[in-house]
Design a protein around this motif. Structure first.
Motif, PDB file in Angstrom:
ATOM      1  N   GLU A  30      25.744  37.355  36.553  1.00 46.91           N
ATOM      2  CA  GLU A  30      24.733  38.363  36.910  1.00 46.91           C
ATOM      3  C   GLU A  30      25.001  39.695  36.216  1.00 46.91           C
ATOM      4  N   ARG A  33      23.620  39.715  32.765  1.00 40.94           N
ATOM      5  CA  ARG A  33      22.154  39.864  32.748  1.00 40.94           C
ATOM      6  C   ARG A  33      21.760  41.316  33.002  1.00 40.94           C
ATOM      7  N   LEU A  34      22.513  42.006  33.849  1.00 38.07           N
ATOM      8  CA  LEU A  34      22.227  43.419  34.102  1.00 38.07           C
ATOM      9  C   LEU A  34      22.499  44.276  32.866  1.00 38.07           C
ATOM     10  N   ARG A  37      19.593  43.894  30.595  1.00 37.82           N
ATOM     11  CA  ARG A  37      18.468  44.695  31.086  1.00 37.82           C
ATOM     12  C   ARG A  37      18.685  46.166  30.739  1.00 37.82           C
ATOM     13  N   GLY A  40      17.692  46.963  27.420  1.00 40.62           N
ATOM     14  CA  GLY A  40      16.254  46.862  27.205  1.00 40.62           C
ATOM     15  C   GLY A  40      15.819  45.524  26.644  1.00 40.62           C
ATOM     16  N   ARG A  42      14.744  41.645  27.330  1.00 39.50           N
ATOM     17  CA  ARG A  42      14.249  40.727  28.357  1.00 39.50           C
ATOM     18  C   ARG A  42      13.948  39.352  27.791  1.00 39.50           C
ATOM     19  N   ARG A  43      13.515  39.282  26.544  1.00 36.61           N
ATOM     20  CA  ARG A  43      13.100  38.011  25.962  1.00 36.61           C
ATOM     21  C   ARG A  43      13.909  37.696  24.699  1.00 36.61           C
TER      22      ARG A  43
END
Length: 72
Positions: A30, A33-34, A37, A40, A42-43
């Motif tokens: 996790e 993933r933070l 994020r 910036g 996401r994909r």
């Protein structure tokens, strides 16, 4: 006539670093993933330009296995 490109710091021509998400963060911790994020991203294949600071470099080192890093 084209305008000079600005980085996120607002300085024209400031040195920076370009990061592109190359692998999926599914199955990663996790905290990783933070960090993505926070960068910036996401994909997959999404690119972001950040100033070349120690904070950004630390984030890149943490999730470098998911990224491609280059000059802007």
């Amino acid at each position: 006539m084209g305008a000079a490109k600005q980085t996120q710091t607002g300085k024209v021509g400031a040195p920076g670093v370009r990061v592109t998400l190359k692998r999926s963060p599914i199955g990663t911790p996790e905290r990783h993933r933070l960090v993505l994020r926070g960068l910036g991203l996401r994909r997959i294949r999404q690119t972001a330009v950040h100033p070349d600071t120690p904070q950004v470099r630390g984030m890149i080192l943490k999730v470098g296995y998911l990224l491609e890093v280059g000059k802007p």
